[in-house]
Write an enzyme that holds these catalytic residues in place. Sequence first.
Site, PDB file in Angstrom:
ATOM      1  CD  GLU A 290      13.745 -26.449 -27.283  1.00 20.20           C
ATOM      2  OE1 GLU A 290      14.576 -25.517 -27.305  1.00 20.20           O
ATOM      3  OE2 GLU A 290      13.015 -26.722 -28.254  1.00 20.20           O
ATOM      4  CB  CYS A 324      17.272 -22.097 -20.508  1.00 18.44           C
ATOM      5  SG  CYS A 324      15.521 -21.982 -20.792  1.00 18.44           S
TER       6      CYS A 324
END
Length: 527
Positions: A290, A324
């Site tokens: 990720e 993020c």
Amino acid sequence: MQPRDFDNELTYLTHKQNGEEEAFHEAYDEAVESVREELGQSHGLQIEGEAVDTDSTFTVTSPGNQDLEIGEFAAGTEQDVDAAVRAAKEKFPDWEALDTSARVEIFQDAADIMRDRKYELAATVSLENGKNRTEAMADVDEAIDFLDFYSSEFERSNGYEFDTGEPTPGQHTKNLLRPYGVFGVISPFNFPMALVAGMTSGALVAGNTVVVKPASTTPLVAHKYVDILHQAGLPEGVLNLVMGGGSDVGQPLVEHEDVSGIAFTGSRKVGLNIQETFMELGKRGPVIAELGGKNPVIVSNTADIDKAVEGVKKGAFSFSGQKCSATSRVYVHEDVIDEFTDQLVSEAEELTIGRASERDTFVSPLIDDSALEYYQEITEEARSDGTIRTGGNVVSDGELSQGRFVEPTVVTDIPHEHKLAREEHFLPFVTIHPISDFDEGISKSNDSEYGLCAGLFSEDEEEIDQWFNEIESGMTYVNRNQSATTGALVQAQPFGGWKFSGTTGKFAGGYWYVQQFMREQSRTRVE
Ligand code: NAP
Ligand code: MG
């Protein structure tokens, strides 16, 4: 099939809804006091359930107060990684063979222990990585949700094993998923509890054994997590903890011949490097990575501007943009851009900058010196190539001088092509860009190598439908004033990225996550 009922932990929200906000704050404040008393200790690696000391150590201090020492941690080497992987490899057959229900019970029990200790864990997150109290609690809540959801989903799915019957006379068949062996798990600093818990539990519930390396800035939370799993009955050696720098410990873990797969969350550069290393070494197992984001938001001329301002403000500046999923570029219709920008600027100036443990803090400190330097670098660039509407300065008044504090920053007059509008910063920094129609907003949003989170503010049904169909993004949020792009919940809002934001197209906290840690086998037996 209907998704099953699942209750997210939601500690702060539940207290608020029940009029028990004061009790939340009291319990958190008490926990901060008691966690502070236990800081400054030495912590070894954890291999086969044993604390392992090493020749060299590293010291972690609190980002909001560098005079506060979190602890002294053993710095591992390639030899320590090898010992941890060997322990994990040896334990793998027994762990895979353990009954589904016995395996699941360990994670359910660990979730219960975390529920009992949630204030202590949230206080530890705050002191170690600088996250404010509600965000730190959300980090712990998410960790509990991961343990609970992955394990109960695994059980509900019968460990991903089907009896496929007797397709032709005498052939008895079964179809099942099986774990790979040893997984390396490498986590970032920004969700030190949730991501360590989420990635390790995905691998472990599936029946793999694990060696985990947390970010060098957040080893204490990882330590507590490993202890909790052992307390819940996880056999020794099934989960091992190594600490130390990315190249000293992370790289040897990736390269180790007995590590079958990697689960990684962190920057695109490191993640893609891991994938390339796997290919170069001819490794066949999965790299579940990720990665970063450059999350766009569109504000249409039909938008409710109050909602849009609130959503962008929270998306861009909560945890100082160190997510993020942080909102980083906003495409605003030219009819409403002045109103939107003026209001965002004035609300950003009202945000409270402070230490994580202070009740009113919204904008918390930056994690390390390189983040602080990067902030100075990009604000300098914004000053010369665009206009800083607010922010752009380091804050060092009074006790804040002991930490790394900066102002939330709103920038205009940066071309869409400029690198400030293309690269991930991981800082409280947002650029605002005019668009003359909705299609331009969509094409500029999609003109990025990333595809993690995206937001839209619009009151027009057609625009909303078009956006959902055309936006290239893993997570999509419309009119979310709570935050334009951040804050996903396990099960209902699985989290992952398209394009360079992730490598697998399967999302954390979703129904297809745990299967990634397994490979299929079909079994035929003739009788
Ligand atoms: P990072 O610098 O990539 O570090 C992540 C982890 O990788 C740390 O444990 C780090 O160790 C380790 N590492 C560094 N170099 C390595 C190497 N050569 N080999 C193996 N491991 C290595 O990321 P970060 O600064 O902690 O976190 C910020 C990044 O994470 C952002 O890009 C953000 O977008 C991303 N992120 C993505 C998600 C998502 O779900 N998509 C969620 C959270 C964060 P050290 O700490 O020792 O350097
Ligand atoms: Mg880093």
